[in-house]
Design a protein around this motif. Structure first.
Motif, PDB file in Angstrom:
ATOM      1  N   VAL A  19       0.851  -1.200   0.000  1.00 55.06           N
ATOM      2  CA  VAL A  19       0.000   0.000   0.000  1.00 55.06           C
ATOM      3  C   VAL A  19       0.888   1.252   0.000  1.00 55.06           C
ATOM      4  CG1 VAL A  19      -1.720   1.296   1.325  1.00 55.06           C
ATOM      5  CG2 VAL A  19      -1.909  -1.194   1.138  1.00 55.06           C
ATOM      6  N   LEU A  20       1.962   1.212   0.798  1.00 59.80           N
ATOM      7  CA  LEU A  20       2.875   2.358   0.858  1.00 59.80           C
ATOM      8  C   LEU A  20       3.497   2.642  -0.519  1.00 59.80           C
ATOM      9  CD1 LEU A  20       4.605   4.506   2.299  1.00 59.80           C
ATOM     10  CD2 LEU A  20       6.207   2.698   2.902  1.00 59.80           C
ATOM     11  N   ASP A  21       4.017   1.571  -1.149  1.00 65.11           N
ATOM     12  CA  ASP A  21       4.653   1.772  -2.457  1.00 65.11           C
ATOM     13  C   ASP A  21       3.652   2.278  -3.492  1.00 65.11           C
ATOM     14  OD1 ASP A  21       7.120   1.053  -1.548  1.00 65.11           O
ATOM     15  OD2 ASP A  21       6.934  -1.056  -2.123  1.00 65.11           O
ATOM     16  N   CYS A  22       2.440   1.759  -3.422  1.00 67.64           N
ATOM     17  CA  CYS A  22       1.405   2.193  -4.361  1.00 67.64           C
ATOM     18  C   CYS A  22       1.127   3.689  -4.190  1.00 67.64           C
ATOM     19  CB  CYS A  22       0.133   1.380  -4.122  1.00 67.64           C
ATOM     20  SG  CYS A  22      -1.274   1.958  -5.077  1.00 67.64           S
ATOM     21  N   ARG A  35      10.185   1.047   6.408  1.00 67.58           N
ATOM     22  CA  ARG A  35       9.677   0.241   5.279  1.00 67.58           C
ATOM     23  C   ARG A  35       9.807  -1.249   5.541  1.00 67.58           C
ATOM     24  NH1 ARG A  35       8.906   1.914   0.147  1.00 67.58           N
ATOM     25  NH2 ARG A  35       9.066   4.123  -0.267  1.00 67.58           N
ATOM     26  N   ALA A  36       9.921  -1.673   6.775  1.00 68.38           N
ATOM     27  CA  ALA A  36      10.163  -3.084   7.071  1.00 68.38           C
ATOM     28  C   ALA A  36       9.229  -3.607   8.153  1.00 68.38           C
ATOM     29  CB  ALA A  36      11.611  -3.270   7.496  1.00 68.38           C
ATOM     30  N   GLY A  37       8.154  -2.889   8.437  1.00 69.60           N
ATOM     31  CA  GLY A  37       7.188  -3.391   9.409  1.00 69.60           C
ATOM     32  C   GLY A  37       7.647  -3.313  10.842  1.00 69.60           C
ATOM     33  N   VAL A  38       8.617  -2.451  11.114  1.00 66.75           N
ATOM     34  CA  VAL A  38       9.160  -2.392  12.467  1.00 66.75           C
ATOM     35  C   VAL A  38       8.816  -1.087  13.178  1.00 66.75           C
ATOM     36  CG1 VAL A  38      11.237  -2.470  13.873  1.00 66.75           C
ATOM     37  CG2 VAL A  38      11.022  -3.991  11.918  1.00 66.75           C
ATOM     38  N   THR A  52      -3.767  -7.378   5.604  1.00 62.14           N
ATOM     39  CA  THR A  52      -3.190  -8.727   5.654  1.00 62.14           C
ATOM     40  C   THR A  52      -2.622  -8.985   7.051  1.00 62.14           C
ATOM     41  OG1 THR A  52      -1.072  -7.884   4.900  1.00 62.14           O
ATOM     42  CG2 THR A  52      -2.572  -8.694   3.209  1.00 62.14           C
ATOM     43  N   PRO A  53      -2.624 -10.250   7.515  1.00 64.35           N
ATOM     44  CA  PRO A  53      -2.103 -10.548   8.868  1.00 64.35           C
ATOM     45  C   PRO A  53      -0.671 -10.056   9.073  1.00 64.35           C
ATOM     46  CG  PRO A  53      -3.251 -12.464   7.971  1.00 64.35           C
ATOM     47  CD  PRO A  53      -3.188 -11.455   6.853  1.00 64.35           C
ATOM     48  N   VAL A  54       0.175 -10.202   8.057  1.00 65.63           N
ATOM     49  CA  VAL A  54       1.573  -9.813   8.230  1.00 65.63           C
ATOM     50  C   VAL A  54       1.704  -8.303   8.454  1.00 65.63           C
ATOM     51  CG1 VAL A  54       2.088  -9.534   5.754  1.00 65.63           C
ATOM     52  CG2 VAL A  54       3.909 -10.184   7.315  1.00 65.63           C
ATOM     53  N   SER A  73       3.989  -2.985   4.900  1.00 70.00           N
ATOM     54  CA  SER A  73       4.086  -4.439   4.796  1.00 70.00           C
ATOM     55  C   SER A  73       2.759  -5.069   4.407  1.00 70.00           C
ATOM     56  CB  SER A  73       4.625  -5.035   6.104  1.00 70.00           C
ATOM     57  OG  SER A  73       3.973  -4.477   7.199  1.00 70.00           O
ATOM     58  N   CYS A  74       1.854  -4.274   3.832  1.00 68.08           N
ATOM     59  CA  CYS A  74       0.565  -4.806   3.389  1.00 68.08           C
ATOM     60  C   CYS A  74       0.496  -4.812   1.865  1.00 68.08           C
ATOM     61  CB  CYS A  74      -0.583  -3.975   3.955  1.00 68.08           C
ATOM     62  SG  CYS A  74      -2.204  -4.616   3.490  1.00 68.08           S
TER      63      CYS A  74
END
Lengths: 323, 122
Positions: A19-22, A35-38, A52-54, A73-74
């Motif tokens: 979603v971020l890249d889009c 950019r790594a879900g942290v 998404t779960p991740v 990360s979605c």
């Protein structure tokens, strides 16, 4: 490919794209860092569509339950409408169902629950007075149990909204409220966990909602509710909470008064001090702290040092408006 | 070894496991706890997590300039090498508690060490 809607714009995503890249590829400016879900700086809320779960790993349970997720990360599986969490709110018109005094300076205001008004007990909403000034109040009601929204409003001398409630508002009047917000609420899942609820003044309101919600959802671990007041006159809902204490084996209610005479059944001392006297070690506990800012911030630190995880401490300091 | 330090140490799961232990050690450490008086704990915990992610060799966007700006008010209050050493020590004992091998702890400490001059405004 799934489309992303954000602040009125529609953006087509490419295969495997987050979603971020889009959004950034389309020139939309959004907040992000690792950019790594942290780092969680890109957190948004899914208004439509499921994250998404991740993309929800490492997020607080209360925020997960409100469909918060990390846009970096979605990789969307369906069309989504996303929003920055604080801007997700919209306004509702509703009417006053009842108004009554719980103590000399606390009014219980019940409002009709608007259709499609989703909230969790313990969250807050903004109530707007006739002059357009808003203040935040916590929700003491439980959507599955109550068909009204309950606020407990402390009358602040010269308080713009509380004085309007105390002096002008009547049953049947129309008022404006915001969507609910905040993450101070009960999430089911660890039903054996010990819960610690500590509030001063009208910090009791969210805690009553949270306690009723936890019991309704079958929370089996002990639930300890401390309500602190400087004087005995500041305690309220004593009969109701004492009754809950008798009915539910795992619910304990401790009214605490720090000054003056202390009647039977009420404890002498500050609620925050008594909590730490009663429970020196708190690993594995979940805590909800609401009310005066100095109490909430101080106790948050002490409870953490006593072993509770930061993820399990929900602090809701009530900050008084300056005007 | 092909895996990065971040992966070997356990990735984000290791950060989550370490952040509470590390932050609790730092807050309870009399040598440095005064620097944390009055800070917003939720925000500070997020910063601790970002710091651990960086020290574990994970993804981060920190620059030396960020480190300097972020700590300048503490340097003005007397933050010095001894305090930096205390943080590195707390980091090491956190990892030891989690069963991380000594040589890996050494790698983490070496990454933390690279920020010393920026943190202390040297």
């Amino acid at each position: 490919m799934p489309a992303i809607e954000f602040e009125g714009g529609q953006y087509e995503s490419e295969p495997g794209e987050s979603v971020l890249d889009c959004l950034t590829r389309h020139g939309v400016s959004v907040n992000y860092s690792c950019r790594a879900g942290v780092c969680q700086s890109c957190m948004m809320v899914a208004v439509e569509g499921k994250p998404t779960p991740v993309s929800q790993l490492g997020i607080r349970e209360t925020l997960k339950a409100q469909d918060h997720f990390l846009i970096c990360s979605c990789v969307p599986e369906t069309d989504m409408t996303v929003a920055v969490p604080d801007r997700a709110g919209s306004l509702f018109e509703t009417t006053v169902v009842s108004l009554d005094r719980l103590s000399a300076d606390v009014i219980r205001l019940r409002l009709a629950r608007p259709e499609n008004y989703d909230y969790r007990p313990g969250q807050f909403l903004n109530l707007t007075n006739a002059a357009g000034i808003s203040r935040s109040y916590s929700l003491a009601s439980v959507p599955e149990l109550d068909d009204f929204l309950e606020l407990q409003i402390r009358i602040v001398p010269d308080g713009q909204v509380s004085s309007w409630v105390a002096n002008g508002l009547q049953v049947g009047d129309s008022v404006t409220i915001s969507q609910s917000a905040g993450e101070c609420s009960y999430v089911p899942g660890r039903e054996q966990q010990s819960l610690l609820l500590v509030g001063t003044g009208t910090g009791l309101a969210p805690l009553v909602g949270i306690a009723r919600d936890a019991l309704r959802q079958g929370h089996a671990g002990p639930i300890h509710l401390y309500h602190g007041s400087s004087a005995v006159e500041g305690l309220y809902l004593v009969d109701e909470l004492s009754a809950m204490d008798r009915v539910h084996e795992n619910f304990q209610y401790y009214p605490c008064v720090s000054r003056g005479a202390v009647p039977d059944g009420v404890r002498a001392g500050r609620a925050a001090d008594l909590v730490l006297q009663d429970f020196a070690k708190l690993p594995g506990w979940r805590a909800f702290l609401c009310g005066r800012e100095d109490m909430v911030k101080g106790l948050q630190k002490k409870i953490f040092l006593a072993g509770a995880s930061m993820q399990d401490i929900f602090a809701d300091p009530f900050i008084e408006a300056k005007d | 070894m092909s895996d990065s330090l971040f992966d070997r140490i356990g990735g984000e799961g290791a950060v989550d496991a370490a952040v509470d232990i590390f932050y609790r050690k730092v807050l309870a450490d009399d040598r440095i706890s005064e620097f944390f008086d009055g800070v917003d704990m939720d925000k500070q915990a997020a910063k601790q997590k970002a710091f651990l992610t960086m020290a574990f060799g994970g993804p981060n966007n920190y620059t030396g300039e960020d480190m300097r700006k972020g700590h300048a008010h503490l340097v003005a209050r007397g933050l010095n090498d001894s305090h930096f050493d205390a943080v590195v020590e707390d980091l090491g004992s956190t990892l030891a508690e989690l069963g991380v091998p000594n040589d890996v702890i050494g790698e983490v400490a070496a990454i933390a060490e690279t920020t010393r001059n920026d943190v202390l405004g040297k």
